[in-house]
Write an enzyme that holds these catalytic residues in place. Structure first.
Site, PDB file in Angstrom:
ATOM      1  N   ARG A  39       3.695  11.818 -11.567  1.00  9.30           N
ATOM      2  CA  ARG A  39       2.988  12.421 -10.445  1.00  9.30           C
ATOM      3  C   ARG A  39       3.472  13.840 -10.154  1.00  9.30           C
ATOM      4  NH1 ARG A  39       3.353   8.904  -5.306  1.00  9.30           N
ATOM      5  NH2 ARG A  39       1.991   7.569  -6.543  1.00  9.30           N
ATOM      6  N   MET A  96      -8.397  10.568  -4.606  1.00 11.09           N
ATOM      7  CA  MET A  96      -7.853   9.214  -4.565  1.00 11.09           C
ATOM      8  C   MET A  96      -6.383   9.119  -4.965  1.00 11.09           C
ATOM      9  SD  MET A  96     -10.421   7.726  -3.337  1.00 11.09           S
ATOM     10  CE  MET A  96      -9.963   5.983  -3.402  1.00 11.09           C
ATOM     11  N   ARG A  97      -5.770  10.214  -5.348  1.00 10.51           N
ATOM     12  CA  ARG A  97      -4.368  10.142  -5.757  1.00 10.51           C
ATOM     13  C   ARG A  97      -3.449  10.423  -4.572  1.00 10.51           C
ATOM     14  NH1 ARG A  97      -3.023  10.481 -11.103  1.00 10.51           N
ATOM     15  NH2 ARG A  97      -1.147  11.681 -10.665  1.00 10.51           N
ATOM     16  N   ASN A 135      -7.386  16.856   5.271  1.00 10.60           N
ATOM     17  CA  ASN A 135      -8.016  15.605   4.838  1.00 10.60           C
ATOM     18  C   ASN A 135      -8.973  15.116   5.913  1.00 10.60           C
ATOM     19  OD1 ASN A 135      -8.421  13.376   3.113  1.00 10.60           O
ATOM     20  ND2 ASN A 135      -6.947  12.151   4.272  1.00 10.60           N
ATOM     21  N   HIS A 170     -10.466  11.390   7.469  1.00  7.77           N
ATOM     22  CA  HIS A 170     -10.148   9.965   7.456  1.00  7.77           C
ATOM     23  C   HIS A 170     -11.175   9.216   8.311  1.00  7.77           C
ATOM     24  CE1 HIS A 170      -7.497   6.440   7.248  1.00  7.77           C
ATOM     25  NE2 HIS A 170      -7.823   6.236   8.511  1.00  7.77           N
ATOM     26  N   GLU A 192       3.910  14.372   5.529  1.00  5.51           N
ATOM     27  CA  GLU A 192       4.458  13.316   4.680  1.00  5.51           C
ATOM     28  C   GLU A 192       4.279  11.903   5.249  1.00  5.51           C
ATOM     29  OE1 GLU A 192       7.461  16.333   4.164  1.00  5.51           O
ATOM     30  OE2 GLU A 192       8.244  15.092   2.512  1.00  5.51           O
ATOM     31  N   ASP A 218      -1.683   9.599   6.769  1.00  6.55           N
ATOM     32  CA  ASP A 218      -2.706   9.894   7.784  1.00  6.55           C
ATOM     33  C   ASP A 218      -2.084  10.342   9.100  1.00  6.55           C
ATOM     34  OD1 ASP A 218      -4.686   9.088   5.942  1.00  6.55           O
ATOM     35  OD2 ASP A 218      -4.420   7.004   6.512  1.00  6.55           O
ATOM     36  N   GLU A 255     -18.919  12.479   9.141  1.00  7.69           N
ATOM     37  CA  GLU A 255     -18.011  13.253   8.277  1.00  7.69           C
ATOM     38  C   GLU A 255     -18.723  14.470   7.695  1.00  7.69           C
ATOM     39  OE1 GLU A 255     -16.084  11.083   5.150  1.00  7.69           O
ATOM     40  OE2 GLU A 255     -15.263   9.565   6.487  1.00  7.69           O
TER      41      GLU A 255
END
Lengths: 204, 204
Positions: B68, B93-94, B110, B112, B145, B148, B177
């Site tokens: 990764r 998706m990672r 992001n 959510h 870190e 969400d 969204e």
């Protein structure tokens, strides 16, 4: 038991009690508030209840009981005697004993100043501000043994502004509470609901 | 660095990428999408990006990297080379490595499908339904870190209906969204924001 018979338990200013009683008077909320209990002798809620003509208005003084269980047993006795189906907490500041919650399982209703499950506990408005949410609101829910954790009857949304303080946000949330609480009681009386899992499914 | 230069990272259908690019084309979102990265060679997002004329469209294949960290280092290299101020995750998706998150601290965005902090994680819509909330929605947030957990830029509310399924609720949340994500990017470009504690304070 009359499914529209309601008791209200309050400790303070009684503003939620007041809007419920006003909604009943206006014919918008077809419940019968038979009993108001306060743990504080000087709670304005008692005056509001008397002036509105609630049939039974009681100050139950915690100092006269040896503990929470005994105090709650006295309240439970009153609730049973007046055949109240629903127990509406309106600014009631005492923690309910588990035996009281079990005895009236599914019949105790509370309103909480956040969109549960976010921000449980007594500092919901501060916590929401501190977290930095852009929307908050209030939640009417059934009371179970988990803090602010019972099935949700209704929620109402309030936009959080960048310059909100605890007071400004709380004021706007309370304005929603004053609409949501009587509206939800009216819906309970008019429609009723079922519970599937933890979901409240309204009958109409 | 150009504060309007944006990279989008996507793994799938690229619907959020699509609405962002459409919003840019319509002149409603003054950002410059310079780079689209996908970890999946067959992601529709790549096609959408190429057809929209994004200058640099990259498939970075995880199989070509030993882990990764190495994969994320390659992406970071691309992001730096194209001087992208903002990294927009759109169905990516990672899981991002902590070194990647630290390197681009405060610059990764992001969306959510819940009103955070309620219902973090991959099953937000199911979890909201199961909990029985009466309102849900979506949240645009900075990535830190904590899963969400970063500061919230914007939230939009969706009413939950008693007969909602995961799919029906998810569809209505996605409709929000598609409005909220481009609108928030536009606001970032037009106004900018400061962060106080974890609160995002918009400059206008």
């Amino acid at each position: 038991m009359n499914s529209k018979a309601v008791a209200v338990m309050a400790s303070g200013r009684g503003t939620n009690l007041k809007v419920i009683l006003e909604s009943v008077t206006k014919g918008e909320c077809p419940v019968d508030v038979r009993l108001v209990i306060s743990d504080k002798g000087d709670a304005e809620a008692l005056t509001i209840a008397r002036e509105a003509g609630v049939p039974y208005v009681a100050h139950v003084d915690p100092k006269k009981f040896s503990g929470r269980e005994q105090f709650d047993a006295e309240c439970a006795e009153l609730l049973d005697r007046h055949s109240c189906q629903w127990i509406v907490l309106a600014g009631y500041m005492r923690i309910l004993s588990s035996s009281f919650v079990r005895r009236f399982r599914g019949r105790i209703i509370n309103i909480h100043p956040s969109l549960l499950p976010s921000f449980v506990g007594a500092k919901a408005v501060e916590d929401a501000l501190e977290y930095g949410v852009k929307v908050s609101g209030c939640t009417v829910h059934l009371v179970d043994e988990v803090l602010d954790g019972g099935p949700i009857l209704a929620q109402s949304v309030v936009t959080v502004f960048d310059d909100d303080t605890r007071d400004s946000l709380h004021t706007r949330i309370q304005i929603e509470e004053y609409k949501l609480y009587p509206a939800t009681l009216a819906r309970m009386a008019n429609e009723g609901f079922d519970i599937e899992g933890r979901q409240v499914i309204w009958k109409k």
